[in-house]
Motif scaffolding. Structure first.
Motif, PDB file in Angstrom:
ATOM      1  N   GLU A 182       0.818  -1.312  -0.110  1.00  9.54           N
ATOM      2  CA  GLU A 182       0.007   0.084   0.127  1.00  9.54           C
ATOM      3  C   GLU A 182       1.118   1.091  -0.027  1.00  9.54           C
ATOM      4  O   GLU A 182       0.391   2.293   0.006  1.00  9.54           O
ATOM      5  CB  GLU A 182      -0.948  -0.016   1.363  1.00  9.54           C
ATOM      6  N   SER A 204      -3.140   0.066   7.032  1.00  8.82           N
ATOM      7  CA  SER A 204      -4.588   0.250   6.941  1.00  8.82           C
ATOM      8  C   SER A 204      -5.308  -1.097   6.694  1.00  8.82           C
ATOM      9  O   SER A 204      -4.553  -2.186   6.536  1.00  8.82           O
ATOM     10  CB  SER A 204      -4.899   1.095   5.784  1.00  8.82           C
ATOM     11  N   GLN A 206      -6.962  -2.450   4.568  1.00 12.12           N
ATOM     12  CA  GLN A 206      -7.139  -2.353   3.344  1.00 12.12           C
ATOM     13  C   GLN A 206      -7.621  -4.044   3.002  1.00 12.12           C
ATOM     14  O   GLN A 206      -8.734  -4.364   2.141  1.00 12.12           O
ATOM     15  CB  GLN A 206      -6.131  -1.923   2.457  1.00 12.12           C
ATOM     16  N   LYS A 209     -10.598  -5.670   4.698  1.00  6.56           N
ATOM     17  CA  LYS A 209     -11.797  -5.196   4.553  1.00  6.56           C
ATOM     18  C   LYS A 209     -12.294  -5.538   3.272  1.00  6.56           C
ATOM     19  O   LYS A 209     -13.419  -5.946   3.056  1.00  6.56           O
ATOM     20  CB  LYS A 209     -12.089  -3.653   4.720  1.00  6.56           C
ATOM     21  N   ARG A 228       2.244   3.119  10.491  1.00 14.99           N
ATOM     22  CA  ARG A 228       3.151   3.534   9.444  1.00 14.99           C
ATOM     23  C   ARG A 228       4.345   3.866  10.023  1.00 14.99           C
ATOM     24  O   ARG A 228       4.477   5.091  10.576  1.00 14.99           O
ATOM     25  CB  ARG A 228       2.515   4.494   8.221  1.00 14.99           C
ATOM     26  N   GLN A 242      -8.351   6.128  11.453  1.00 10.15           N
ATOM     27  CA  GLN A 242      -9.047   6.508  10.179  1.00 10.15           C
ATOM     28  C   GLN A 242     -10.498   6.047  10.228  1.00 10.15           C
ATOM     29  O   GLN A 242     -10.688   4.923  10.701  1.00 10.15           O
ATOM     30  CB  GLN A 242      -8.523   6.395   8.922  1.00 10.15           C
ATOM     31  N   HIS A 451      -2.476   5.314  -5.923  1.00 14.36           N
ATOM     32  CA  HIS A 451      -3.146   4.933  -4.688  1.00 14.36           C
ATOM     33  C   HIS A 451      -2.709   3.716  -4.028  1.00 14.36           C
ATOM     34  O   HIS A 451      -2.060   3.504  -3.059  1.00 14.36           O
ATOM     35  CB  HIS A 451      -4.559   4.796  -5.197  1.00 14.36           C
ATOM     36  N   HIS A 452      -3.233   2.444  -4.511  1.00 13.50           N
ATOM     37  CA  HIS A 452      -2.557   1.059  -4.065  1.00 13.50           C
ATOM     38  C   HIS A 452      -2.698   0.336  -5.196  1.00 13.50           C
ATOM     39  O   HIS A 452      -3.542   0.335  -6.216  1.00 13.50           O
ATOM     40  CB  HIS A 452      -2.733   0.711  -2.737  1.00 13.50           C
ATOM     41  N   SER A 488      -8.707   8.933   1.064  1.00 12.80           N
ATOM     42  CA  SER A 488      -8.740   8.495  -0.292  1.00 12.80           C
ATOM     43  C   SER A 488      -9.318   7.064  -0.301  1.00 12.80           C
ATOM     44  O   SER A 488      -9.721   6.627   0.784  1.00 12.80           O
ATOM     45  CB  SER A 488      -7.326   8.105  -0.647  1.00 12.80           C
ATOM     46  N   GLY A 489      -9.824   6.708  -1.521  1.00 13.70           N
ATOM     47  CA  GLY A 489     -10.494   5.545  -1.608  1.00 13.70           C
ATOM     48  C   GLY A 489     -10.601   5.184  -2.863  1.00 13.70           C
ATOM     49  O   GLY A 489     -10.149   5.764  -3.801  1.00 13.70           O
ATOM     50  N   ARG A 492     -12.493  -1.136  -6.169  1.00 11.37           N
ATOM     51  CA  ARG A 492     -11.411  -2.047  -6.053  1.00 11.37           C
ATOM     52  C   ARG A 492     -11.229  -2.848  -7.261  1.00 11.37           C
ATOM     53  O   ARG A 492     -12.571  -3.286  -7.758  1.00 11.37           O
ATOM     54  CB  ARG A 492     -11.313  -3.023  -4.871  1.00 11.37           C
ATOM     55  N   GLY A 533     -14.445   1.220  -1.508  1.00  7.35           N
ATOM     56  CA  GLY A 533     -14.177   1.734  -0.140  1.00  7.35           C
ATOM     57  C   GLY A 533     -13.565   3.419  -0.150  1.00  7.35           C
ATOM     58  O   GLY A 533     -13.169   3.696  -1.066  1.00  7.35           O
ATOM     59  N   PHE A 534     -13.345   3.750   1.332  1.00  7.10           N
ATOM     60  CA  PHE A 534     -12.548   4.912   1.252  1.00  7.10           C
ATOM     61  C   PHE A 534     -12.117   5.033   3.060  1.00  7.10           C
ATOM     62  O   PHE A 534     -12.632   3.974   3.726  1.00  7.10           O
ATOM     63  CB  PHE A 534     -13.871   5.980   1.498  1.00  7.10           C
ATOM     64  N   ALA A 535     -11.120   6.066   2.999  1.00  4.47           N
ATOM     65  CA  ALA A 535     -10.813   6.049   4.504  1.00  4.47           C
ATOM     66  C   ALA A 535     -10.848   7.467   4.668  1.00  4.47           C
ATOM     67  O   ALA A 535     -10.000   8.327   3.966  1.00  4.47           O
ATOM     68  CB  ALA A 535      -9.539   5.408   4.816  1.00  4.47           C
TER      69      ALA A 535
HETATM   70  N1  ASP Z   1      -6.513   1.889   2.354  1.00  8.53           N
HETATM   71  C1  ASP Z   1      -6.626   3.142   2.141  1.00  8.53           C
HETATM   72  C2  ASP Z   1      -5.880   4.293   2.966  1.00  8.53           C
HETATM   73  O1  ASP Z   1      -5.653   3.628   4.076  1.00  8.53           O
HETATM   74  C3  ASP Z   1      -8.196   3.680   1.877  1.00  8.53           C
HETATM   75  C4  ASP Z   1      -9.028   2.924   1.038  1.00  8.53           C
HETATM   76  O2  ASP Z   1      -8.463   2.990  -0.297  1.00  8.53           O
HETATM   77  O3  ASP Z   1      -9.994   2.778   1.475  1.00  8.53           O
HETATM   78  O4  ASP Z   1      -5.583   5.091   2.596  1.00  8.53           O
END
Ligand code: ASP
Length: 575
Positions: A182, A204, A206, A209, A228, A242, A451-452, A488-489, A492, A533-535
């Motif tokens: 991530e 996270s 991620q 979830k 982190r 978050q 993002h990831h 961010s989110g 997926r 999703g989102f955080a």
């Molecule tokens: N895992 C992401 C973060 O911590 C948030 C997400 O994409 O839901 O920034």
């Protein structure tokens, strides 16, 4: 006063030791006999035998009049029993919620003595930060610090209520976890039972979830702790919380609506006002108009495209024969910027990567005064005025260069020219959508996820994934408040074939992917629903409210540069 969350205290303060909290007492309590518990905030002698004690508890401060209190010192813990009475004529204190009354005929019981505090427990004294952290329990007695924590609690309460109300289920995910790609460096925990193996603390939840979505949980949320191991910055700590959420069978619009509901409810709880609908910009619009993917919409001028003013490569001014020319209009700036200030702005632009900065003052008749005016045609000069909508007295600043440089330089200059602190002025939330899937190439020429690695590419761009990865947009989005990225989110990747293509692009071999996230890939083979999703960073959100006070509201705060690191008053353990 800004309307804010209530004190967060229950209406039932009585315990076997006290009848009330002192800060709650009002004129309506006159005549009642009360027992109060708390700390001695201040003691003032009045004659030989009489003393005024300001008693502090979480609800505030109340004045108690005590006979012969000479043994009482600041921060002693006491129980005071007395009778509420009006303050004598002319001595009411309008600055204090309890200012109309006092507690008289007091009996004082010392519950515990205290050494003199390392710094005064007062919002008016700016104590040394290290001392505040080392004695955080004293620091947190201050009204401002307590207010911050009350605000934070009000915000989490509102977020939870909003998520519950939208049918989300609160689920706690594991803290002993595995490495995930991530983007952040992770904390590692050696395993005792399996020497040589280790756990990783989640940067996270991620992947957890996403597994919950495969498990059919449908809508999940959590106020999640994220860890982190990164360099500390004012807005970056080793651990933070978050609002983390994920939902199945949703589009991007659905996710944005869920998050907006929660964030707007929290804002209302914190400030008493509910902002209007959250604006939206695509990443490209944000970059072109504000030079930033986290634009502060409150302040400063927008970036104006000036390219069309110049006939390609034909302008007499060589520096403007560049791939991108943009300008910003500084309203009324002509008079404010003398030669020295203009030179300073030019130096600033150069330090940000520009080759130079062209300034133009709009004279009373509308013509442009500029060191480069003589190289430009009348049409070009008129075009600049028309496009920037500059009026007499304005200043126009122009940068010509590669597009990313122009955006970055003018994006920063517009902020330099005037930007209120994040928590002041209006609150401008904005969604930034359609980020590029990759932010560039790494040293080995491989794309780096913006993002990831689990972010779904934009459906219209999927066929360019291998041939032109940097042009591929993603289905990811950020929430920005007054120039701060709040979270961010993304939608997926739920299909194993697309996930494998992304891993291949990132140079993660099949065997490697299987070893590192086989659990995820295998889950995707057992019926993964489309999900996203989102955080939202909790402390960043709270810092955007008046009195939110940013990092000061963080209980777990690490002192930068302290060695050994000071972790909210606790030195790191050494082996
Ligand atoms: N895992 C992401 C973060 O911590 C948030 C997400 O994409 O839901 O920034």
């Amino acid at each position: 006063m800004t309307p804010g969350p209530s004190s967060g205290l229950s209406a039932q303060p009585a315990t076997s030791m006290r009848t009330d909290r002192g800060g709650d007492l009002r004129a309506g309590d006159v005549g009642r006999s009360v027992s109060l518990c708390g700390w001695v905030a201040r003691r003032r002698e009045h004659g030989e035998h009489l003393a005024f004690i300001d008693l502090r508890d979480r609800s505030g401060v109340v004045q108690c009049v005590v006979d012969g209190a000479s043994e009482l010192r600041s921060e002693f813990v006491v129980r005071i029993t007395g009778t509420v009475r009006p303050r004598p004529e002319g001595t009411a204190n309008d600055d204090l919620a309890t200012g109309e009354i006092e507690v008289g005929d007091c009996q004082v019981e010392v519950l515990n003595q205290a050494e003199p505090p390392p710094f005064p427990v007062s919002d008016r004294v700016d104590a040394d930060e290290t001392a505040r952290l080392r004695h955080r329990y004293v620091d947190l007695r201050r009204e401002r610090m307590q207010r911050n924590l009350v605000m934070r609690a009000a915000v989490t309460r509102a977020l939870r209520a909003a998520m519950d109300g939208q049918g989300f289920l609160e689920v706690e995910t594991p803290l002993l976890w595995v490495p995930t790609p991530e983007g952040a460096r992770e904390f590692v925990i050696p395993s005792r039972l399996q020497p040589g193996n280790f756990y990783v603390l989640p940067q996270s939840p991620q992947l957890a979830k996403q597994l919950l979505m495969v498990a059919g949980l449908d809508r999940y949320y959590q106020i999640a702790r994220c860890l982190r191991d990164e360099d500390l910055r004012a807005d970056r700590q080793f651990e933070f919380a978050q609002l983390d959420l994920e939902a199945s069978f949703v589009s991007q619009d659905d996710v944005l609506a869920f998050v907006a509901e929660a964030v707007l409810d929290a804002t209302e709880a914190a400030t008493g006002e509910r902002p209007g609908e959250i604006e939206r910009l695509t990443w490209t619009e944000a970059m072109e108009r504000f030079g930033s993917d986290k634009p502060d919409l409150r302040a400063g001028p927008e970036l104006v495209e000036l390219g069309p003013v110049f006939v390609f490569a034909a302008t007499g001014f060589k520096a403007f024969q560049a791939p991108c020319i943009k300008g910003i209009r500084v309203e009324g700036g002509s008079g404010d910027f003398g030669r020295n200030k203009l030179d300073a702005l030019t130096d600033r632009a150069k330090s940000l990567g520009a080759k130079g900065l062209v300034w133009m003052r709009v004279k009373p008749e509308g013509e442009l005064e500029s060191p480069v005016a003589k190289f430009l045609s009348a049409d070009e000069l008129a075009g600049i005025v028309a496009r920037t909508e500059a009026a007499p007295g304005d200043l126009v600043l122009v940068v010509a260069d590669e597009r990313p440089t122009v955006r970055a330089v003018l994006g920063q200059l517009r902020l330099d020219l005037g930007r209120p602190p994040v928590s002041e002025g209006e609150r401008r939330f904005v969604w930034i959508t359609e980020f590029p899937l990759f932010e560039g190439l790494d040293g080995d020429g491989r794309p780096v996820p913006a993002h990831h690695a689990f972010t779904m590419p934009h459906p219209d761009d999927l066929d360019r994934l291998e041939s032109d990865p940097l042009s591929v947009r993603s289905q990811s989005y950020d929430l920005v408040l007054n120039g701060w990225e709040l979270g961010s989110g993304s939608i997926r990747i739920h299909r194993a074939d697309i996930q494998s293509r992304i891993f291949a692009l990132l140079g993660i071999s099949e065997a490697d992917a299987e070893a590192r996230f086989g659990f995820l890939l295998s889950a995707f083979r057992y019926g993964a629903p489309p999900h996203g999703g989102f955080a939202v960073g909790l402390d960043r959100l709270v810092a955007g409210y008046p009195h939110g006070a940013g990092r000061n509201s963080v209980l777990l705060y690490v002192r930068r540069g302290a060695n050994p690191p000071l972790y909210i008053g606790v030195d790191l353990a050494r082996r």
